[in-house]
Structures are given as C-alpha cells and as structure tokens.
Design an enzyme around this catalytic site. Structure first.
Site: not given
Ligand code: DSN
Length: 443
Positions: A78, A80, A225, A252, A255, A261
């Site tokens: 933990y 925090e 984003d 994120t 990707k 993730r």
């Molecule tokens: N699920 C992701 C995508 O495939 O673009 C975004 O949340």
C-alpha cells in the site's frame, strides 16, 4: 546502537540480499499445481494471442520486462500518497519506483508534471473532470460515433450524467476534418470549462492549435486524450498536444505505448497540485505499485531509438493495410488513416454489419472489433463497421508486405463468408503465417 540491532541492519542491507532468487518459471509451476483451472485459461489465452493476427487498435503485446514488473511482489504494498508524502511506512522502494515513472513520463512527453497513479483510462479522465468541473459544467467533446470515447460524455456514463457534454462532429466525406468555425460558434454559445479532443475510433490526426484557439476564446482548459496514439506521440511520429500549449494530456499506457494497463495524466506545473489531489485522495486509494513499476519500464523503452523505429513502422503498416483494403473494395471511414487505425464501413463494403464481420474474421483467426461509424443508424452491438489497427502486428515484426497479405485475407473472408472451405483455408494460412512471428513474453 545495540550490537544486535547493528548486526540485523547489516544483514538486511541492500548489498546483501537475504532472499533467494526464484527460478523464472517457479510461480507459473505453482499456479499450474494449485489452480489448474485458472492456469489452463491463461494458457488458452497465450495460445490465442500467438495463433492469430491481433488487429484491435487499442491492444498490443507488452514487453517481457513489463510482465516481470507487473507480476511482481509490488502488488503487496500500500502506498497512498505521493513519493516522500505517504501515509504508510516502508516506502523506500515504492518512492524510488514512482519517481522513476514520473521522471521518465516527463522526459518522454516533454511534460512539466506527470501523475502516474490513475488506475486506467476511465479513472484518468474522471480525475481530470473532477479536478476542474462542478456538476452541470460544460465540456466540448467529440461525438462518440465520430470517434470520441465513452468517458467523453456518453449519456450512459456517470460523467455524462454529472456534467453537460456538448458534442462536435467530423466530416467523414472530407477526410474527417473538423469545422473549427462551427466549433468556435458552439464554444461561444455554450461556454465550456474544458475543450476536449481525443478519440478511440478517429483515424486522423488533430490540429491542436485550432482547438487551443477555441478554448482560449472562452477561457477553457485544453485537454487531449491521446490514449490510442500515446506511443506514437512518445516516439515523436505524431503531433504532441503539449507542444501546442495544451493544459492537460491523458493517455493509457497499454496501447501503442506497449506498457501495462495503466495511465498517465500529463499537465502544466500550475495544475500539478489540483490533478494530484483529484487522483488521490479525490478518486482513488492505494496506487497499484506493480503497474507503476511496469509503466516506468515501458517509458524507459520508449526513450530508446528502437521505439521510434517501431512507431514509424506502425504508421507505415497502417497506410499499407488501409491502401490494400481500399484497393480490394473496402470503404474506409474518412477515406484512409493518418494514425495506426482504420474503420471500415462493412455494410457499404460487404453488405454485412460489424458484428457479422467481427465473427467472420474471428473464424479465420484475425481479431478486430465491431465499431459504430459516424451517425450510425445501427445500434452499438450491431453497428455498421469494424475498427482495426497495426500496433500489435507491428510488435510481432510484421511489415508492409505482411499487411498486404492480411488485407487480402480479410477482404477474401468478408466477401466470401458463406464459403466454409475458403474460410477454413484462410484460417490455416493465417495460423501457419503467425508461427513465423514471435510473441514477446511468450516465444
Ligand atoms: N477500449 C478502448 C478502446 O478499444 O479504444 C478504450 O476504452
């Protein structure tokens, strides 16, 4: 200091580790012995990922080093708070890890500040909204069917209920261009607090300067984003909204960036405090330190010259695949791609909806996802298109030549989907082809 205590501290010093190294596969072996059901499901997924061509544009194969960090004992801890300001003891190593992740994120993206704690894409965007907005405030965001994301104000999302999202659209007949004169007019009428751009199915690049002009005219915060293209921006092969003076950039990390993730919130220094407080304690408790370590690893990889080559190849592959699909009769939304992804109108191209197309392609071991298209007359679970992209296939070492073969297999399967023999043949060819391209972390 008493003798006993001195001895203990030297025994436990970092130069003399007192733990045994665990052989690489020992933990997997234990899982196999003690929970064969879960083990078998993981093995099945490994085999699926190896056997087929992964074209979902938001997926990738992460690095073995990221898997090691993400599966580490950091999950036990933990933490925090933030480095140097934690609520629990024992933070010597977690502080070091989080500082590394923050410094690397700042360097990779040229950001004044980075928060690395938001658990994934949705909480990342929620933390930004909750930092700057009061219930009922307005955000100008891209329409979901034109490429925006669920967290950009879809009515079914909590954020869509809490705040007022005003949607702008693209012109799919004009290379997906956005009408900035119209956007300016809408902004002057609706007085948004945030002007948001970003996407999950928009196959083009943005003109961030134009968004900034609109935001500046109404005193709004600029937010991008870039989750889908995070790796491409990191590598410098797509434009970086921070270079155009954007206030907040979210992405994120799993990707095109090829990490675990997780997520990053990048912002100007003047927003560091409000963003950090919004993530913790505003929205979340303990950060996932194993993820943060894995993000640090992925960002370290993004700083290497090989990553730029990878990102350039992702774009070349997308152009090659889009061109072949179009030559073979597929109608591409906006007419092509400027990034790693493309959207095919399967109704117009092949007379089948996106769900049917996804199932047909699954049956030949090519994974895509059904996708709504701009102003889609069909419902989300039976939309009019599919979405695909090249980050994962590029990670396996596939290049333009391979994209042409993939484009041919896809269009043959979608045109002749009633021919079971043909589909069986394509599947065998695809699976034999995939054996030549190793999966990082598995092969
Ligand atoms: N699920 C992701 C995508 O495939 O673009 C975004 O949340």
């Amino acid at each position: 200091m008493p003798e006993k205590k001195q001895k203990q501290s030297s025994e436990h010093s970092s130069s003399q580790p007192f733990i045994r190294e665990i052989p690489e596969n020992a933990n997997r072996e234990r899982l196999l012995q003690n929970d064969p059901d879960v083990f078998a499901a993981i093995r099945g997924e490994e085999e699926r990922e190896r056997r087929g061509i992964e074209l979902i544009p938001s997926e990738n194969y992460t690095y073995p080093e990221v898997l090691a960090a993400n599966g580490s004992i950091l999950t036990n801890k933990y933490a925090e708070g933030y480095p140097g300001r934690r609520y629990y003891g024992g933070q010597e190593f977690t502080d070091r890890i989080e500082r590394l992740a923050i410094e690397r994120a700042q360097k990779v993206f040229g950001a004044e500040h980075a928060n690395v704690q938001a658990l994934s894409g949705s909480p990342m965007n929620q933390a930004v909204y909750l930092a700057f907005l009061k219930p009922g405030d307005t955000v100008l965001g891209m329409d979901l069917s034109h490429g925006g994301h669920l967290t950009h104000g879809a009515p079914v999302s909590h954020m869509g209920k809490l705040f007022t999202f005003v949607r702008y659209k693209t012109d799919p007949e004009n290379a997906g261009k956005i009408d900035f004169d119209a956007l300016m007019k809408t902004a002057l009428e609706t007085k948004p607090k945030i002007v948001l751009c970003g996407y999950t199915s928009y196959p083009r690049d943005y003109d961030y300067e134009d968004f900034k002009k609109v935001a500046d005219a109404v005193g709004a915060i600029t937010m991008a984003d870039i989750s889908h293209i995070g790796g491409l921006v990191a590598a410098g092969v797509m434009s970086n909204p921070l270079a155009s003076g954007f206030d907040i950039v979210t992405t994120t990390t799993h990707k095109s960036l090829r990490g675990p993730r997780g997520s990053l919130i990048l912002c100007k220094a003047k927003y560091a405090d409000v963003i950090d407080k919004s993530v913790f304690p505003g929205l979340q408790g303990g950060p996932h330190m194993q993820t943060i370590a894995a993000i640090a690893v992925a960002l370290g990889k993004a700083l290497a010259p090989e990553f730029k080559q990878y990102a350039e190849q992702v774009l070349k592959n997308a152009r090659a695949l889009a061109a072949r699909l179009a030559e073979n009769g597929a109608t591409l939304i906006t007419g092509g791609t400027d990034n790693h992804m493309m959207v095919i109108d399967t109704v117009k191209s092949f007379g089948i909806d996106g769900k049917q197309a996804e199932i047909i392609l699954d049956s030949v071991s090519i994974t895509t996802n059904k996708q709504i298209i701009p102003d889609d007359p069909n419902p989300p679970l039976r939309p009019s298109g599919i979405r695909l992209g090249t980050p994962a296939a590029t990670t396996r070492g596939m290049k333009e030549e391979e994209m042409i073969r993939i484009g041919d297999w896809m269009t043959a399967a979608l045109k002749h989907f009633r021919d079971d023999r043909l589909l069986g043949g394509i599947r065998r060819d695809v699976e034999a082809f995939c054996r030549r391209y190793p999966v990082p972390g598995l092969d």
